[in-house]
Design a protein around this motif. Sequence first.
Motif, PDB file in Angstrom:
ATOM      1  N   ASP A 173      39.762  39.394  56.333  1.00 24.72           N
ATOM      2  CA  ASP A 173      39.843  40.862  56.391  1.00 24.72           C
ATOM      3  C   ASP A 173      38.597  41.505  55.797  1.00 24.72           C
ATOM      4  OD1 ASP A 173      42.348  40.558  57.516  1.00 24.72           O
ATOM      5  OD2 ASP A 173      43.448  41.205  55.716  1.00 24.72           O
TER       6      ASP A 173
ATOM      7  N   LYS B   1      39.052  45.930  48.465  1.00 26.92           N
ATOM      8  CA  LYS B   1      39.977  46.670  49.317  1.00 26.92           C
ATOM      9  C   LYS B   1      40.946  45.722  50.028  1.00 26.92           C
ATOM     10  CE  LYS B   1      40.247  49.968  53.105  1.00 26.92           C
ATOM     11  NZ  LYS B   1      39.529  50.781  54.065  1.00 26.92           N
ATOM     12  N   ALA B   2      40.421  44.639  50.602  1.00 26.40           N
ATOM     13  CA  ALA B   2      41.272  43.670  51.307  1.00 26.40           C
ATOM     14  C   ALA B   2      42.271  43.030  50.342  1.00 26.40           C
ATOM     15  CB  ALA B   2      40.414  42.598  51.985  1.00 26.40           C
TER      16      ALA B   2
ATOM     17  N   ASN C  32      44.988  45.611  49.485  1.00 26.17           N
ATOM     18  CA  ASN C  32      45.925  45.792  50.600  1.00 26.17           C
ATOM     19  C   ASN C  32      46.945  44.649  50.661  1.00 26.17           C
ATOM     20  OD1 ASN C  32      44.739  48.207  51.354  1.00 26.17           O
ATOM     21  ND2 ASN C  32      43.459  47.264  52.934  1.00 26.17           N
ATOM     22  N   LYS C  33      46.474  43.409  50.490  1.00 28.75           N
ATOM     23  CA  LYS C  33      47.384  42.262  50.509  1.00 28.75           C
ATOM     24  C   LYS C  33      48.313  42.285  49.298  1.00 28.75           C
ATOM     25  CE  LYS C  33      46.336  39.946  54.225  1.00 28.75           C
ATOM     26  NZ  LYS C  33      47.159  40.120  55.404  1.00 28.75           N
TER      27      LYS C  33
ATOM     28  N   ARG D 239      49.440  44.962  47.733  1.00 29.56           N
ATOM     29  CA  ARG D 239      50.461  45.983  48.005  1.00 29.56           C
ATOM     30  C   ARG D 239      51.542  45.458  48.956  1.00 29.56           C
ATOM     31  NH1 ARG D 239      45.835  48.754  48.141  1.00 29.56           N
ATOM     32  NH2 ARG D 239      45.498  50.263  46.478  1.00 29.56           N
ATOM     33  N   ALA D 240      51.124  44.643  49.913  1.00 23.98           N
ATOM     34  CA  ALA D 240      52.038  44.156  50.947  1.00 23.98           C
ATOM     35  C   ALA D 240      52.840  42.925  50.520  1.00 23.98           C
ATOM     36  CB  ALA D 240      51.257  43.827  52.216  1.00 23.98           C
TER      37      ALA D 240
ATOM     38  N   LYS E 156      51.577  45.646  42.045  1.00 25.19           N
ATOM     39  CA  LYS E 156      51.282  45.794  43.473  1.00 25.19           C
ATOM     40  C   LYS E 156      51.105  47.259  43.840  1.00 25.19           C
ATOM     41  CE  LYS E 156      55.347  45.748  46.264  1.00 25.19           C
ATOM     42  NZ  LYS E 156      56.160  44.854  47.090  1.00 25.19           N
TER      43      LYS E 156
ATOM     44  N   GLY F 122      47.589  48.042  43.859  1.00 19.69           N
ATOM     45  CA  GLY F 122      46.806  47.048  44.583  1.00 19.69           C
ATOM     46  C   GLY F 122      46.587  45.782  43.780  1.00 19.69           C
TER      47      GLY F 122
END
Length: 161
Positions: free
Chosen positions: A77, A96-97, A100-101, A103-104, A111, A114
């Motif tokens: 990513d 950033k990548a 994002n992971k 958070r998900a 989380k 981030g």
Amino acid sequence: AVAATAFAPAVTSRAPASAAATVGSALGMGLFDGLFGGDSPLSAAQDTRVAEASHILLTGPTAAAECEQLKVQIYKDALGWFGKPEDGVEPEKLIKAFGNKARATSTCPSKAQGGSLGYFPRGQMVKQFDDVAFGAQVGIIHGPVETEFGSHLILITDRTE
């Protein structure tokens, strides 16, 4: 302060000026500093360094394997469609990548940020996490790191030396 990093040969630390100054002996007396151990020449009480890191925590029997897969996905990513691994990863894109992971997928309350844990002194985290945060290279994803909480991916984004 200057921190060594994989992002760049050297960067100026973003650590708050007071961060290192506030870390130290609980007694602040010097005489008793390190009296009760630490497995390095500087005990956590004497070590005034601070680190900034983000992490992803996964739990369960397949957590370590999932961490390995996530690490690959995060780098892909961050590189994007046209990026080449041999050219490296831009720090902002990796952060950033990773965020994002986190958070998900992360099971940790961090989380929501981030995976960011902000700045912390040595000795605040469990030993396995602390060893990575204060001993491993800045700017790359480490892990899976196994602790009593589960499997972690750790991205150290800054550290005072």
